[in-house]
Design an enzyme around this catalytic site. Structure first.
Site, PDB file in Angstrom:
ATOM      1  N   ASP A  60     -44.503  29.119  31.661  1.00  0.00           N
ATOM      2  CA  ASP A  60     -43.011  29.346  31.470  1.00  0.00           C
ATOM      3  C   ASP A  60     -42.965  30.735  30.775  1.00  0.00           C
ATOM      4  O   ASP A  60     -42.145  31.745  30.870  1.00  0.00           O
ATOM      5  CB  ASP A  60     -42.028  28.399  30.992  1.00  0.00           C
ATOM      6  CG  ASP A  60     -41.662  27.280  31.641  1.00  0.00           C
ATOM      7  OD1 ASP A  60     -41.985  27.503  32.955  1.00  0.00           O
ATOM      8  OD2 ASP A  60     -41.290  26.257  31.231  1.00  0.00           O
ATOM      9  N   TYR A  94     -43.798  33.884  32.820  1.00  0.00           N
ATOM     10  CA  TYR A  94     -42.646  34.097  33.477  1.00  0.00           C
ATOM     11  C   TYR A  94     -41.605  34.936  32.721  1.00  0.00           C
ATOM     12  O   TYR A  94     -41.048  35.931  33.127  1.00  0.00           O
ATOM     13  CB  TYR A  94     -42.054  32.886  34.084  1.00  0.00           C
ATOM     14  CG  TYR A  94     -40.803  33.348  35.066  1.00  0.00           C
ATOM     15  CD1 TYR A  94     -40.934  33.440  36.399  1.00  0.00           C
ATOM     16  CD2 TYR A  94     -39.747  33.286  34.514  1.00  0.00           C
ATOM     17  CE1 TYR A  94     -40.037  33.518  37.408  1.00  0.00           C
ATOM     18  CE2 TYR A  94     -38.533  33.647  35.519  1.00  0.00           C
ATOM     19  CZ  TYR A  94     -38.606  33.850  37.040  1.00  0.00           C
ATOM     20  OH  TYR A  94     -37.580  33.936  37.350  1.00  0.00           O
ATOM     21  N   GLU A 140     -30.034  11.323  55.523  1.00  0.00           N
ATOM     22  CA  GLU A 140     -30.045  12.245  54.376  1.00  0.00           C
ATOM     23  C   GLU A 140     -29.559  11.737  53.168  1.00  0.00           C
ATOM     24  O   GLU A 140     -28.681  10.722  53.182  1.00  0.00           O
ATOM     25  CB  GLU A 140     -29.601  13.623  54.425  1.00  0.00           C
ATOM     26  CG  GLU A 140     -30.066  14.492  55.566  1.00  0.00           C
ATOM     27  CD  GLU A 140     -29.081  15.606  55.836  1.00  0.00           C
ATOM     28  OE1 GLU A 140     -28.165  15.833  54.938  1.00  0.00           O
ATOM     29  OE2 GLU A 140     -29.340  16.275  57.002  1.00  0.00           O
ATOM     30  N   LYS A 143     -26.950  11.137  50.222  1.00  0.00           N
ATOM     31  CA  LYS A 143     -25.699  11.776  49.752  1.00  0.00           C
ATOM     32  C   LYS A 143     -25.664  12.156  48.596  1.00  0.00           C
ATOM     33  O   LYS A 143     -25.671  11.284  47.395  1.00  0.00           O
ATOM     34  CB  LYS A 143     -24.659  10.782  50.332  1.00  0.00           C
ATOM     35  CG  LYS A 143     -23.324  11.422  50.153  1.00  0.00           C
ATOM     36  CD  LYS A 143     -22.035  10.604  50.603  1.00  0.00           C
ATOM     37  CE  LYS A 143     -20.868  11.257  50.236  1.00  0.00           C
ATOM     38  NZ  LYS A 143     -20.568  11.725  49.077  1.00  0.00           N
ATOM     39  N   ASP A 159     -24.759  13.278  44.871  1.00  0.00           N
ATOM     40  CA  ASP A 159     -23.369  13.343  44.250  1.00  0.00           C
ATOM     41  C   ASP A 159     -23.238  14.982  43.426  1.00  0.00           C
ATOM     42  O   ASP A 159     -23.611  14.888  42.109  1.00  0.00           O
ATOM     43  CB  ASP A 159     -23.446  12.124  43.161  1.00  0.00           C
ATOM     44  CG  ASP A 159     -21.953  11.967  42.710  1.00  0.00           C
ATOM     45  OD1 ASP A 159     -21.876  11.005  41.646  1.00  0.00           O
ATOM     46  OD2 ASP A 159     -21.105  12.460  43.154  1.00  0.00           O
ATOM     47  N   GLU A 201     -25.576  21.124  48.360  1.00  0.00           N
ATOM     48  CA  GLU A 201     -24.950  20.733  47.163  1.00  0.00           C
ATOM     49  C   GLU A 201     -25.625  21.010  45.940  1.00  0.00           C
ATOM     50  O   GLU A 201     -26.977  21.002  45.587  1.00  0.00           O
ATOM     51  CB  GLU A 201     -25.354  19.142  47.256  1.00  0.00           C
ATOM     52  CG  GLU A 201     -24.406  18.190  46.701  1.00  0.00           C
ATOM     53  CD  GLU A 201     -23.062  18.121  47.262  1.00  0.00           C
ATOM     54  OE1 GLU A 201     -22.066  17.275  46.775  1.00  0.00           O
ATOM     55  OE2 GLU A 201     -22.797  18.343  48.430  1.00  0.00           O
ATOM     56  N   TYR A 222     -28.258  21.734  53.322  1.00  0.00           N
ATOM     57  CA  TYR A 222     -28.343  20.444  54.456  1.00  0.00           C
ATOM     58  C   TYR A 222     -27.583  21.043  55.499  1.00  0.00           C
ATOM     59  O   TYR A 222     -27.702  20.022  56.612  1.00  0.00           O
ATOM     60  CB  TYR A 222     -27.383  19.260  53.688  1.00  0.00           C
ATOM     61  CG  TYR A 222     -26.089  19.615  53.339  1.00  0.00           C
ATOM     62  CD1 TYR A 222     -25.585  19.686  51.833  1.00  0.00           C
ATOM     63  CD2 TYR A 222     -25.113  19.692  54.212  1.00  0.00           C
ATOM     64  CE1 TYR A 222     -24.206  20.016  51.580  1.00  0.00           C
ATOM     65  CE2 TYR A 222     -23.716  20.145  53.812  1.00  0.00           C
ATOM     66  CZ  TYR A 222     -23.257  20.353  52.417  1.00  0.00           C
ATOM     67  OH  TYR A 222     -22.083  20.522  52.246  1.00  0.00           O
ATOM     68  N   LYS A 268     -21.785   4.807  52.272  1.00  0.00           N
ATOM     69  CA  LYS A 268     -21.786   4.823  50.905  1.00  0.00           C
ATOM     70  C   LYS A 268     -22.148   3.617  50.024  1.00  0.00           C
ATOM     71  O   LYS A 268     -22.083   2.505  50.571  1.00  0.00           O
ATOM     72  CB  LYS A 268     -20.123   4.916  50.248  1.00  0.00           C
ATOM     73  CG  LYS A 268     -19.469   6.215  50.714  1.00  0.00           C
ATOM     74  CD  LYS A 268     -19.746   7.500  50.193  1.00  0.00           C
ATOM     75  CE  LYS A 268     -19.341   7.565  48.705  1.00  0.00           C
ATOM     76  NZ  LYS A 268     -17.763   7.887  48.624  1.00  0.00           N
ATOM     77  N   CYS A 277     -23.489 -10.234   7.921  1.00  0.00           N
ATOM     78  CA  CYS A 277     -24.058 -10.752   9.110  1.00  0.00           C
ATOM     79  C   CYS A 277     -22.974 -11.612   9.684  1.00  0.00           C
ATOM     80  O   CYS A 277     -22.628 -12.985   8.930  1.00  0.00           O
ATOM     81  CB  CYS A 277     -25.299 -11.398   8.982  1.00  0.00           C
ATOM     82  SG  CYS A 277     -25.857 -12.081  10.451  1.00  0.00           S
ATOM     83  N   CYS A 305     -25.208 -15.509   9.925  1.00  0.00           N
ATOM     84  CA  CYS A 305     -25.448 -16.047   8.816  1.00  0.00           C
ATOM     85  C   CYS A 305     -24.567 -15.690   7.394  1.00  0.00           C
ATOM     86  O   CYS A 305     -25.021 -16.244   6.288  1.00  0.00           O
ATOM     87  CB  CYS A 305     -27.046 -16.062   8.388  1.00  0.00           C
ATOM     88  SG  CYS A 305     -27.468 -14.045   8.173  1.00  0.00           S
ATOM     89  N   CYS A 338     -29.179  -7.104   9.288  1.00  0.00           N
ATOM     90  CA  CYS A 338     -29.098  -8.340   8.813  1.00  0.00           C
ATOM     91  C   CYS A 338     -30.562  -8.353   7.804  1.00  0.00           C
ATOM     92  O   CYS A 338     -31.453  -8.521   8.379  1.00  0.00           O
ATOM     93  CB  CYS A 338     -28.964  -9.482   9.419  1.00  0.00           C
ATOM     94  SG  CYS A 338     -28.966 -11.019   8.706  1.00  0.00           S
ATOM     95  N   CYS A 383     -32.030 -15.769   9.529  1.00  0.00           N
ATOM     96  CA  CYS A 383     -30.850 -15.807  10.217  1.00  0.00           C
ATOM     97  C   CYS A 383     -31.036 -16.400  11.553  1.00  0.00           C
ATOM     98  O   CYS A 383     -31.989 -16.076  12.252  1.00  0.00           O
ATOM     99  CB  CYS A 383     -30.309 -14.421  10.421  1.00  0.00           C
ATOM    100  SG  CYS A 383     -28.922 -14.243  11.578  1.00  0.00           S
TER     101      CYS A 383
END
Length: 673
Positions: free
Chosen positions: A33, A36, A112, A114, A116, A174, A226, A314, A408, A411, A428, A433
């Site tokens: 990185d 680059y 494929e 789907k 989101d 997407e 897609y 879905k 607590c 206890c 606590c 306890c």
């Protein structure tokens, strides 16, 4: 301007474009990185001094352009239609029957994930990106060209290694934000006092609609393509062939695509996508089914709002809105108090959810969560449901702010506020306890510890409350007659339980260590310690220095283990367990000599999905060769084995300079061992 500068600029533009493609599309970078960034900085300096060298597809165009006053509108050459939804196998079978009825042919399908995210269209003329637009209403979208240019996986100029770019190519995809990047983005916003995004899709949509593209450039946007819109100068015979050609032009195409599928294969693919869902580095909310043959697609045509040749199957919703009825406090086995929201029961992803973790007091204050609030609840696989956000606009004024108790709740002992793993927690201080003890017993009998089948939460609660279990040892003295007298415990259930308890007495050393519930000592730490020492006695006699010298064991774990075994009460409990018939077996594999295996005493991390085996099988294989398998990447990691869909661990390994192996290399090295 001399010729040398001109050649340098052209060389940098070509090199940076290629390196960006290798990193974002092929997932196979060959420079760091830092290298680059250094090349990009030099190119920006040249183009700033000599603007005539700044071409439209220069990598510097990804940095961001001057802010816009508003977004222009653009009409799509071919409408971006939405998809009809299917919610069960029967809906998909009906879709298949319609294909048969309309065409008389048995369709061959492509499946494929789907994604989101946010749908966009990228327009290329003679191979150069000239416009990007959102889907909008399907007919007209907003022009977001400057913002799309900042997405490093979007090619500014098409690769023409195998095929010449057509005169016009409209590509649809997407835009997403990966899960790990989303978490980092929200963390940064929190630290800057900004509001957080509810989910990756909202974050991606908000990022694409920034008038200042420099702001978009700071967001970790990615894309998978897609399909296409209008195309001039290129023909596709099938949808799968089109995706292959798009990939050749430099576009990222999702690797989890099934082709050549019958209807039975489609139904099977859906189950596979469901299983993959939680392990993927990005959010998906279903599977898209398409007829693969383009001629058949044209024959089927479109309805007003959707194509007849595709449907979205879905998944059950993973997020739902419900009401917070109450907030209670749970006490864990270490005494830490965790607030839990009691919800109006709601079905999320096929399971009824009535509780959600609120983590700690700071989380409640940050999100301003109150009893009576309307809340968005998220469930992800086996992870405890959590509150994503509350809807302040829905408040009626009767909501009640929550305050952590000063004592607590079980206890009534004093509560201390302590810093644990960068967060403040309430704890606590009473080690006796009952709530803590119940959790310690549940941990002791759990699957990864003594694995006593039948000793669930409710049975443990009854046994502790009835005084039948007062220590770990009491678990092994439970009798069938007494157990059958408990609520919901018939004679047969009691017999099965005592049989499971007897069977559990033979236990490996790592599982025994884990069962004791020593602080900072999880399953992996227990394995590492057991590999180093030949017996429990050796571990009990080990100093902090001895423990800390184990590769993978830090000072906190070393101190906690030494402190636990130095305690006289704990020593007595272990003696009593052995007297009760517990038989500890150190069944660790014999580690080979260093020359026998390239993984001997090397720190290895597994990530992604392996084709030949489950990750647990790969871990066992590595441990048999003497490797130390850990769950997180650090500067001490020697190897990262990356399967399909490797996520943030792969990025971290690259930055840390860790040697990365694909599955083929890994298996070849194991065979050599």
């Amino acid at each position: 301007m001399n010729e040398g500068i001109q050649k340098e600029a052209l060389s940098l533009q070509r090199s940076l474009t290629e390196h960006s493609y290798r990193y974002h599309v092929l997932d196979d970078p060959i420079i760091s990185d830092a290298e680059y960034d250094g090349m990009l900085k030099r190119l920006m300096e040249i183009e700033e001094e000599f603007p005539e060298l700044s071409v439209p597809d220069s990598p510097t165009k990804r940095v961001g352009a001057p802010p816009l006053e508003s977004f222009e509108k653009a009409v799509h050459s071919v409408p971006m239609l939405s998809l009809d939804n299917a919610f069960n196998d029967q809906d998909v079978l009906e879709f298949h029957k319609r294909i048969l009825r309309l065409t008389g042919q048995e369709g061959i399908y492509i499946a494929e994930p789907k994604l989101d995210g946010v749908a966009v269209e990228l327009r290329y003329e003679n191979g150069t990106l000239v416009r990007a637009a959102t889907r909008g209403d399907g007919v007209t979208g907003e022009v977001i060209t400057q913002n799309a240019r900042t997405i490093r996986s979007v090619p500014l100029k098409l690769k023409e290694d195998k095929l010449k770019a057509p005169a016009l190519l409209e590509v649809r995809g997407e835009v997403i934000i990966r899960k790990s990047d989303f978490e980092k983005l929200n963390q940064t916003r929190l630290e800057n006092g900004e509001s957080i995004f509810a989910n990756p899709r909202n974050a991606a949509a908000g990022s694409l609609r920034q008038l200042d593209s420099k702001a978009t450039a700071k967001r970790p946007l990615d894309i998978f393509v897609y399909g296409t819109g209008l195309v001039k100068g290129l023909e596709f015979k099938s949808h799968s062939a089109m995706l292959e050609i798009l990939q050749g032009f430099g576009f990222p195409v999702n690797p989890n695509i099934g082709t050549g599928l019958s209807i039975a294969g489609i139904l099977s693919a859906y189950k596979e996508f469901e299983a993959l869902r939680e392990g993927l580095p990005y959010e998906i909310d279903g599977m898209v089914i398409k007829v693969d043959d383009i001629a058949l697609q044209r024959q089927l045509g479109e309805k007003i709002k959707s194509p007849r040749w595709a449907v979205a199957y879905k998944f059950s919703a993973q997020e739902k809105t419900t009401t917070i009825k109450d907030i209670v406090v749970q006490v864990g086995r270490t005494g830490v108090l965790t607030p839990v929201a009691i919800l109006e029961p709601v079905n999320i992803g096929g399971a009824m959810v009535s509780r959600a973790t609120l983590h700690n007091e700071d989380e409640i204050r940050r999100k301003d969560i109150r009893i009576g609030d309307k809340a968005l609840v998220k469930r992800a696989g086996d992870v405890i449901p959590k509150i994503v956000k509350i809807f302040e606009t829905e408040r009626k004024g009767t909501e009640i702010p929550f305050e952590m108790p000063l004592q607590c709740p079980v206890c009534m002992s004093r509560i201390e506020k302590l810093k644990l793993d960068r967060s403040w927690v309430n704890k606590c201080v009473n080690a006796s306890c009952q709530a803590q003890f119940k959790e310690r017993i549940r941990h002791f009998v759990s699957k990864k510890a003594f694995d006593m089948e039948g000793l669930g939460r409710k049975i443990v609660d009854q046994l502790v409350e009835e005084g039948m279990i007062r220590s770990f040892v009491d678990v092994f003295t439970l009798e069938k007659e007494k157990l059958s007298g408990l609520e919901r415990q018939a004679e047969k259930s009691a017999a099965n339980l005592t049989e499971a308890i007897e069977k559990s007495k033979k236990i490996s050393l790592p599982r025994f260590l884990y069962a004791l519930g020593i602080q900072h000592t999880g399953e992996n730490s227990a394995k590492l310690i057991s590999q180093q020492f030949s017996s429990l006695d050796d571990i009990m006699a080990a100093s902090v220095t001895d423990l800390e010298s184990i590769h993978g064991i830090g000072p906190e774990t070393a101190s906690a283990v030494h402190g636990f075994f130095s305690n006289a009460e704990n020593q007595a409990v272990i003696r009593q367990l052995l007297e009760a018939g517990v038989e500890i077996q150190n069944d660790r594999p014999q580690s080979p000599e260093p020359l026998d295996s390239p993984f001997y005493q090397k720190r290895v991390v597994l990530t992604g999905t392996l084709a030949a085996m489950a990750r647990s099988e790969a871990q066992a294989m590595l441990e048999a060769t003497g490797a130390v398998v850990t769950s997180s990447v650090s500067a001490k990691t020697d190897f990262l084995i990356a399967g399909a869909d490797a996520g943030s661990k792969l990025d971290k390994a690259r930055k840390a300079g860790v040697r990365i192996l694909d599955e083929t290399e890994f298996l070849a090295m194991v065979r050599q061992s």
